[in-house]
Enzyme design. Sequence first.
Site, PDB file in Angstrom:
ATOM      1  N   ALA A  44      53.247  38.075  62.138  1.00 15.76           N
ATOM      2  CA  ALA A  44      53.465  37.949  63.583  1.00 15.76           C
ATOM      3  C   ALA A  44      52.298  37.200  64.233  1.00 15.76           C
ATOM      4  O   ALA A  44      52.491  36.151  64.866  1.00 15.76           O
ATOM      5  CB  ALA A  44      53.638  39.333  64.203  1.00 15.76           C
ATOM      6  N   SER A 284      61.235  47.332  45.992  1.00 21.46           N
ATOM      7  CA  SER A 284      61.992  46.674  47.073  1.00 21.46           C
ATOM      8  C   SER A 284      63.454  47.076  47.145  1.00 21.46           C
ATOM      9  O   SER A 284      64.125  47.306  46.136  1.00 21.46           O
ATOM     10  CB  SER A 284      61.912  45.168  46.858  1.00 21.46           C
ATOM     11  OG  SER A 284      62.873  44.525  47.640  1.00 21.46           O
ATOM     12  N   ARG A 337      68.565  52.371  55.018  1.00 23.34           N
ATOM     13  CA  ARG A 337      67.509  53.168  54.377  1.00 23.34           C
ATOM     14  C   ARG A 337      67.515  54.626  54.797  1.00 23.34           C
ATOM     15  O   ARG A 337      67.298  55.514  53.972  1.00 23.34           O
ATOM     16  CB  ARG A 337      66.154  52.561  54.721  1.00 23.34           C
ATOM     17  CG  ARG A 337      65.995  51.226  54.087  1.00 23.34           C
ATOM     18  CD  ARG A 337      64.756  50.516  54.526  1.00 23.34           C
ATOM     19  NE  ARG A 337      64.710  49.242  53.833  1.00 23.34           N
ATOM     20  CZ  ARG A 337      63.792  48.320  54.028  1.00 23.34           C
ATOM     21  NH1 ARG A 337      62.838  48.517  54.913  1.00 23.34           N
ATOM     22  NH2 ARG A 337      63.818  47.204  53.347  1.00 23.34           N
TER      23      ARG A 337
HETATM   24  C1  LIG Z   1      55.428  47.253  50.554  1.00 24.31           C
HETATM   25  C2  LIG Z   1      56.158  46.652  51.709  1.00 24.31           C
HETATM   26  C3  LIG Z   1      57.193  45.763  51.497  1.00 24.31           C
HETATM   27  C4  LIG Z   1      57.881  45.221  52.578  1.00 24.31           C
HETATM   28  N1  LIG Z   1      58.897  44.326  52.333  1.00 24.31           N
HETATM   29  C5  LIG Z   1      59.550  43.774  53.379  1.00 24.31           C
HETATM   30  C6  LIG Z   1      60.584  42.826  53.161  1.00 24.31           C
HETATM   31  O1  LIG Z   1      60.913  42.484  52.034  1.00 24.31           O
HETATM   32  N2  LIG Z   1      61.194  42.314  54.233  1.00 24.31           N
HETATM   33  C7  LIG Z   1      60.866  42.652  55.523  1.00 24.31           C
HETATM   34  O2  LIG Z   1      61.459  42.126  56.461  1.00 24.31           O
HETATM   35  N3  LIG Z   1      59.874  43.520  55.740  1.00 24.31           N
HETATM   36  C8  LIG Z   1      59.210  44.090  54.717  1.00 24.31           C
HETATM   37  N4  LIG Z   1      58.205  44.997  54.951  1.00 24.31           N
HETATM   38  C9  LIG Z   1      57.734  45.189  56.330  1.00 24.31           C
HETATM   39  C10 LIG Z   1      56.864  44.010  56.756  1.00 24.31           C
HETATM   40  O3  LIG Z   1      56.086  43.594  55.671  1.00 24.31           O
HETATM   41  C11 LIG Z   1      55.933  44.341  57.904  1.00 24.31           C
HETATM   42  O4  LIG Z   1      56.623  45.007  58.921  1.00 24.31           O
HETATM   43  C12 LIG Z   1      55.363  43.054  58.500  1.00 24.31           C
HETATM   44  O5  LIG Z   1      54.816  42.243  57.490  1.00 24.31           O
HETATM   45  C13 LIG Z   1      54.318  43.368  59.550  1.00 24.31           C
HETATM   46  O6  LIG Z   1      53.748  42.163  59.987  1.00 24.31           O
HETATM   47  P1  LIG Z   1      52.732  42.138  61.194  1.00 24.31           P
HETATM   48  O7  LIG Z   1      52.272  40.741  61.329  1.00 24.31           O
HETATM   49  O8  LIG Z   1      53.349  42.794  62.364  1.00 24.31           O
HETATM   50  O9  LIG Z   1      51.537  43.086  60.731  1.00 24.31           O
HETATM   51  P2  LIG Z   1      50.547  43.009  59.453  1.00 24.31           P
HETATM   52  O10 LIG Z   1      50.998  42.081  58.409  1.00 24.31           O
HETATM   53  O11 LIG Z   1      50.285  44.424  59.089  1.00 24.31           O
HETATM   54  O12 LIG Z   1      49.238  42.387  60.047  1.00 24.31           O
HETATM   55  C14 LIG Z   1      48.393  43.111  60.878  1.00 24.31           C
HETATM   56  C15 LIG Z   1      47.215  42.243  61.226  1.00 24.31           C
HETATM   57  O13 LIG Z   1      46.472  42.885  62.245  1.00 24.31           O
HETATM   58  C16 LIG Z   1      45.100  42.917  61.916  1.00 24.31           C
HETATM   59  N5  LIG Z   1      44.533  44.058  62.594  1.00 24.31           N
HETATM   60  C17 LIG Z   1      45.033  45.313  62.700  1.00 24.31           C
HETATM   61  N6  LIG Z   1      44.245  46.053  63.496  1.00 24.31           N
HETATM   62  C18 LIG Z   1      43.243  45.260  63.898  1.00 24.31           C
HETATM   63  C19 LIG Z   1      42.119  45.455  64.739  1.00 24.31           C
HETATM   64  N7  LIG Z   1      41.889  46.609  65.345  1.00 24.31           N
HETATM   65  N8  LIG Z   1      41.280  44.418  64.911  1.00 24.31           N
HETATM   66  C20 LIG Z   1      41.491  43.213  64.321  1.00 24.31           C
HETATM   67  N9  LIG Z   1      42.570  42.974  63.537  1.00 24.31           N
HETATM   68  C21 LIG Z   1      43.419  43.986  63.333  1.00 24.31           C
HETATM   69  C22 LIG Z   1      45.073  42.947  60.408  1.00 24.31           C
HETATM   70  O14 LIG Z   1      43.834  42.496  59.934  1.00 24.31           O
HETATM   71  C23 LIG Z   1      46.234  42.000  60.089  1.00 24.31           C
HETATM   72  O15 LIG Z   1      45.784  40.681  60.162  1.00 24.31           O
HETATM   73  C24 LIG Z   1      57.529  45.573  53.886  1.00 24.31           C
HETATM   74  C25 LIG Z   1      56.505  46.486  54.104  1.00 24.31           C
HETATM   75  C26 LIG Z   1      55.849  47.046  53.020  1.00 24.31           C
HETATM   76  C27 LIG Z   1      54.831  48.099  53.292  1.00 24.31           C
END
Ligand SMILES: Cc1cc2nc3c(=O)[nH]c(=O)nc-3n(C[C@H](O)[C@H](O)[C@H](O)COP(=O)(O)OP(=O)(O)OC[C@H]3O[C@@H](n4cnc5c(N)ncnc54)[C@H](O)[C@@H]3O)c2cc1C
Length: 666
Positions: A44, A284, A337
């Site tokens: 994101a 998965s 799920r």
């Molecule tokens: C094992 C696993 C498999 C998955 N497989 C799938 C799939 O196949 N398909 C699907 O659609 N979804 C899947 N999901 C869900 C999906 O991966 C996540 O919901 C999604 O990647 C989250 O993305 P994000 O960018 O919101 O957060 P994240 O990728 O968690 O990124 C968070 C970011 O915030 C930063 N951050 C957090 N707090 C702070 C702070 N206080 N200060 C500075 N930086 C901070 C971190 O460093 C990181 O850069 C899976 C989840 C898991 C656990």
Amino acid sequence: MALDSKIPHGPISDKWTDYKDHINLVNPANKRNLDIIIVGTGLAGGSAAATLAEQGYNVKAFCFQDSPRRAHSIAAQGGINAAKNYKGDGDSVYRLFYDTVKGGDYRAREANVHRLAEVSANIIDQCVAQGVPLAREYGGLLDNRSFGGTLVSRTFYAQGQTGQQLLLGAYSAMNRQIGRGKIKMYNRHEMLDIVIVNGKARGIIARNLITGEIERHSAHAVVVGSGGYGNVFFLSTNAMGSNATAAWKIHKKGAFFANPCYTQIHPTCIPVSGDHQSKLTLMSESLRNDGRIWVPAKQEDAKAIREGKKKATDLSEAERDYFLERRYPAFGNLVPRDVASRAAKERCDAGFGVNKTGEAVYLDFAAAIKRYGTEEAFVKGLDANDAALVTKLGAEIVKSKYGNLFQMYYKIVDEDPYTTPMMIYPAVHYTMGGTWVDYNLMTTIPGCFSIGESNFSDHGANRLGASALMQGLADGYFVLPYTIGDYLAPDIKMGEISTDLPEFVAAEKEVKDQIDRFINNKGTHSVDYFHKKLGKIMWDKVGMARNAKGLTEAIEEIAALREEFYKDVKVPGSANEFNQELEKATRVADFLELGELFAKDALHRNESCGGHFREEYQTEEGEALRDDENFAYVAAWEYKGKPSDAVLHKEPLVYENIKLVQRSYK
Ligand SMILES: Cc1cc2nc3c(=O)[nH]c(=O)nc-3n(C[C@H](O)[C@H](O)[C@H](O)COP(=O)(O)OP(=O)(O)OC[C@H]3O[C@@H](n4cnc5c(N)ncnc54)[C@H](O)[C@@H]3O)c2cc1C
């Protein structure tokens, strides 16, 4: 304060287009005058940073890892949905919209979900243009597979590493902007508070995790893309570092927190093996395309298996209960799920579990190996009656689809899933709740946006598989870059915001005081000691099945544990160095507050919906029983000093395009 979701008027399929056509824009030259802070560079935040910088804004991006490439998004395995209808199986924007709303048990905002379905196809085009190696069919077209809660194949994938490949795409796009100086990347920095000036988000306080230095950063808007809060359970499939601090800190400064109790428990994870574990491993959902879930039909056989007297492969077809196929013939192993998790728990609770603790069911690939092997032998003109050959050919196909997952399972469990079924059990995986946002993805703090898993998202009470990557990238590549301009347009002549303002000084002091308190506490127990205790309360009383008694107890127990934590936590080392215990302490302090609000939200919601299962509210067949009359709303909590005093605001959910009915996957 009244909640204004700012959903545009007009027919659902025109809302987003009309809206984009009429919102304020910032011209390219003026974008250079505007600074945007992005906390989080997962899918994101990374996609948002790359796009906003490409548009011309000055971006400061923060992550606590040593590189954006290590964001938890990298762990995503199975795939990403998009309504491209490449399979010609009847998919459409409407179907993706409908499946998502139904999958979320009718607790999502229609307008947002429709927009998500609309932009889904753009995401795939964008990623392919970046060079993301999505799987292809023999003829060169992108391949698709199926995920739960749908009757079509719309999931794009890169073997079992989809998140990693997508993240590399976003990271490359970011790097181009880092190289141009349009993104200033702050790795190993943790945001510990937001700074609000005259009611608007104008900066953050961050700790340099290497030196311990506390820094002030200003901007015209702050975007939080900090991921989910599943680690409030201690054990989850999330990366160890995933935490709620950024989301919780903005909550404490005015961002409402929505539906905290909506948590996804994923059905196919490697079961817990003992107290030593700090993390759980996902297998998965894509595996449910080909794996069949079963337990022994007779309790005696389950017992014999638990005692090591029988093996899974000793049982004939007639001695097996493919309980998802039995209960849900239309969707079979590909029910959503929440439904699959509850069904597995029900069988295990009834005494049919297959591992030593009785908390595992089988995920079996024997039928798929035989099916693929027979087809392959036929295609190659070989003997389809040669069982050994068929098994070998079939295993090769299965390996090409899921090889890395099978290898991971083998390394962890030391059993070969090609020859014996995997053992799986539900585990905490994803949080549908998060900071409340309006249609613009802005929180209740003006100028503070929330994207990806950290917002309360488009998934209602249950997220369908492969939809998180879709949502995170939709937010970052295609939604926020439009909506943030509307907010920033009046600020084009404002100039740089000084970090000497008293609001920065006060926020910095608050952060330093909290750190000093932990360092000087000199208690007797480690941070993990408290985190594990919190996780146990959450799993036992706020987990897969909840009831009023357990939730009431959980609220009291969490509050007491928090008090004990502040009295007795021991944080070794100093504040001015790389100190991971200190990092954990600030994160667990926030989990200890969030956990209480989570239980409070679950207690107030006297219905079952999606992943929120209240034992008091279920159908005769054990399915979630919604109460649309009283609970068809988003619960948005306002912070008032402590979780127990949080005030509930309701955003009514209006369904104009999809009829509210009890969900069925039969
Ligand atoms: C094992 C696993 C498999 C998955 N497989 C799938 C799939 O196949 N398909 C699907 O659609 N979804 C899947 N999901 C869900 C999906 O991966 C996540 O919901 C999604 O990647 C989250 O993305 P994000 O960018 O919101 O957060 P994240 O990728 O968690 O990124 C968070 C970011 O915030 C930063 N951050 C957090 N707090 C702070 C702070 N206080 N200060 C500075 N930086 C901070 C971190 O460093 C990181 O850069 C899976 C989840 C898991 C656990």
